[in-house]
Design an enzyme around this catalytic site. Structure first.
Site, PDB file in Angstrom:
ATOM      1  N   MET A 134      11.438  24.862   0.140  1.00  0.00           N
ATOM      2  CA  MET A 134      10.568  23.938  -0.590  1.00  0.00           C
ATOM      3  C   MET A 134      11.366  23.035  -1.531  1.00  0.00           C
ATOM      4  SD  MET A 134       7.315  24.645  -3.111  1.00  0.00           S
ATOM      5  CE  MET A 134       6.349  25.549  -1.925  1.00  0.00           C
ATOM      6  N   ARG A 146     -10.947   0.653  14.780  1.00  0.00           N
ATOM      7  CA  ARG A 146     -10.667   1.343  13.524  1.00  0.00           C
ATOM      8  C   ARG A 146     -11.560   0.757  12.438  1.00  0.00           C
ATOM      9  NH1 ARG A 146      -4.711   1.467  10.732  1.00  0.00           N
ATOM     10  NH2 ARG A 146      -5.214  -0.729  10.391  1.00  0.00           N
ATOM     11  N   TYR A 198      15.688  31.168   5.189  1.00  0.00           N
ATOM     12  CA  TYR A 198      14.544  31.981   5.584  1.00  0.00           C
ATOM     13  C   TYR A 198      14.620  32.391   7.051  1.00  0.00           C
ATOM     14  CZ  TYR A 198      11.932  30.962   1.297  1.00  0.00           C
ATOM     15  OH  TYR A 198      11.511  30.886   0.003  1.00  0.00           O
ATOM     16  N   LYS A 256       0.856  -1.203   0.000  1.00  0.00           N
ATOM     17  CA  LYS A 256       0.000   0.000   0.000  1.00  0.00           C
ATOM     18  C   LYS A 256       0.889   1.249   0.000  1.00  0.00           C
ATOM     19  CE  LYS A 256      -0.202  -0.109   5.051  1.00  0.00           C
ATOM     20  NZ  LYS A 256      -0.946  -0.619   6.216  1.00  0.00           N
TER      21      LYS A 256
HETATM   22  C1  LIG Z   1      -0.095  -1.578   6.902  1.00  0.00           C
HETATM   23  C2  LIG Z   1      -0.682  -2.791   7.470  1.00  0.00           C
HETATM   24  C3  LIG Z   1       0.134  -3.890   7.785  1.00  0.00           C
HETATM   25  C4  LIG Z   1       1.649  -3.852   7.739  1.00  0.00           C
HETATM   26  O1  LIG Z   1       2.173  -3.284   8.918  1.00  0.00           O
HETATM   27  P1  LIG Z   1       3.771  -3.156   9.162  1.00  0.00           P
HETATM   28  O2  LIG Z   1       3.839  -2.692  10.563  1.00  0.00           O
HETATM   29  O3  LIG Z   1       4.248  -2.128   8.178  1.00  0.00           O
HETATM   30  O4  LIG Z   1       4.366  -4.488   8.954  1.00  0.00           O
HETATM   31  C5  LIG Z   1      -0.504  -5.059   8.193  1.00  0.00           C
HETATM   32  N1  LIG Z   1      -1.850  -5.132   8.284  1.00  0.00           N
HETATM   33  C6  LIG Z   1      -2.649  -4.074   8.022  1.00  0.00           C
HETATM   34  C7  LIG Z   1      -4.126  -4.205   8.168  1.00  0.00           C
HETATM   35  C8  LIG Z   1      -2.093  -2.878   7.611  1.00  0.00           C
HETATM   36  O5  LIG Z   1      -2.895  -1.839   7.361  1.00  0.00           O
END
Ligand SMILES: *Cc1c(COP(=O)(O)O)cnc(C)c1O
Length: 401
Positions: free
Chosen positions: A339, A139, A291, A36
């Site tokens: 920036m 969550r 700056y 992701k």
């Molecule tokens: C991002 C995520 C992971 C991975 O977590 P890490 O700590 O980066 O290994 C696992 N499960 C879910 C649901 C996540 O959102």
């Protein structure tokens, strides 16, 4: 062709080495490689195909949009398309999920309805999902009370098939394990309830128990509990490592589990972020730098200008605490990060290492010295995950290895 010298090198051999290392640790569990957030800022297009080639059966992303991108860059046949969508289906996702056969986390009626509609639209009679239980993070996932209500609505979505049960451990890095133990207890109860309902309603038993991030995978006690729970229901454990794949060890509190230190050392960082000196200048004592003159030279100084700024994802908070590397030496940031540019103090660096065009390491190694993601996280007051995903699209990712 891009000419601005600010880029990130992605070491594919390190990535696949980390995957294999974690796979060996997993005691027979299957891994879902988390890609992701553009593979934690490492480029999905580089990492997803490399992970697939190295044997990752499952990839996991946040959304159907990301899943489509992952499927496209892996150019894989649908039957091998094991892509897990962690945040569930959003309204309108159903048809794409059903067409590609993505496996969504689901925990509410609207998810089932969206997927059922999608399956009908594309003429798919079975669409696997992972039913997510909220075991204490508040969550996503269905609460223990909500489960009783949700299960019957599965009967109204005949294409939707519960092929897995999942949850997320929110404190797998806390070694007193109080939170994790309580989550595992709730998971066991919820799992029992789901399996019982499916059986009673003549539905196939789920195959996958999907739990555990990098920290859970690395903690043998947690891993073994999960393997035991999966085996107890004739299920296979699916672990979901993210950060570890990219070579960043989770920080355990107060310290890494026993026997873990060596394992952590085998993880190799995948991303290294580089720029070049674009300009050099000498300033007399009393001169302001950057700056609002937050830095003023006390003595004559030698400064180098770098082609990197906060629009590339270099936090303004790395100055004044942080440094980069030139010729393997530490060069502190001076004054505010702009920036598009940053200034470092090169007054103590050998003249031979200093030239327009000389390579500068922002994150990574040079001549035996290393700046880690954790260094950046400490300077910026955040966590490694945020450092990696903050490097912006303006920084080209270049595949190596
Ligand atoms: C991002 C995520 C992971 C991975 O977590 P890490 O700590 O980066 O290994 C696992 N499960 C879910 C649901 C996540 O959102």
């Amino acid at each position: 062709m891009l000419t601005r010298p600010c880029w990130a090198e992605i070491d594919r051999a390190a990535l696949t080495g980390n995957l294999q290392h974690m796979q060996r640790l997993a005691d027979g569990a299957t891994l879902a490689a988390i890609v992701k957030g553009d593979a934690y800022g490492h480029s999905l297009a580089i990492c997803a195909p490399a992970l697939r080639r190295a044997g990752a059966e499952w990839l996991a992303v946040t959304s159907t949009d990301e899943a489509c991108a992952a499927a496209a860059c892996c150019a894989e046949p649908e039957k091998d398309n094991r892509i897990l969508v962690l945040s569930g289906p959003f309204p309108g996702d159903g048809p794409a999920v059903a067409r590609h056969g993505f496996v969504c986390a689901v925990w509410q009626r609207s998810h089932l309805e969206e997927l059922q509609r999608g399956a009908q639209q594309v003429g798919r009679s079975r669409l696997a999902v992972h039913l997510e239980l909220d075991t204490g993070m508040s969550r996503q996932g269905v609460s223990p009370d909500g489960l009783q209500e949700l299960l019957p609505s599965l009967a109204e979505s005949p294409a939707v098939t519960v092929d897995g049960v999942m949850t997320h451990l929110y404190a797998a890095d806390e070694m007193d394990r109080a939170a994790t133990d309580s989550q595992l207890e709730r998971l066991a109860a919820g799992l029992q309830q789901v399996c019982h309902w499916l059986q009673k309603n003549g539905k196939p038993a789920p195959q996958w128990l999907s739990v555990g991030n990098s920290a859970a995978l690395l903690d043998r006690a947690v891993r073994e509990s999960l393997l035991g729970m999966a085996a107890g229901h004739g299920m296979r454990l699916l672990l979901r490592p993210g950060i570890g794949l990219y070579g960043v060890a989770p920080e355990f509190d107060p310290e890494a589990p026993e026997g873990c230190a060596n394992l952590l050392q085998e993880l190799r960082p995948v991303l290294s972020w580089r720029t070049r000196i674009t300009s050099l200048r000498r300033i007399p004592a009393g001169t302001a730098v950057g700056y609002n003159a937050t830095y003023r030279a006390q003595t004559p100084m030698h400064l180098a200008l770098l082609a990197v700024g906060y629009a590339d994802g270099l936090s303004r908070r790395v100055s004044p605490a942080g440094h980069a590397l030139i010729g393997g030496e530490r060069v502190p940031y001076l004054g505010r990060i702009s920036m598009d540019q940053a200034v470092v103090d090169v007054s103590r660096i050998d003249a031979e290492a200093l030239a327009e065009g000389a390579e500068v390491v922002l994150l990574g190694s040079q001549a035996g010295h290393t700046i880690t993601v954790l260094d950046h996280a400490r300077w910026a007051g955040t966590i490694p995950w945020e450092i990696l995903t903050s490097i912006t699209a303006r920084v080209p990712r270049i595949a190596m290895g």
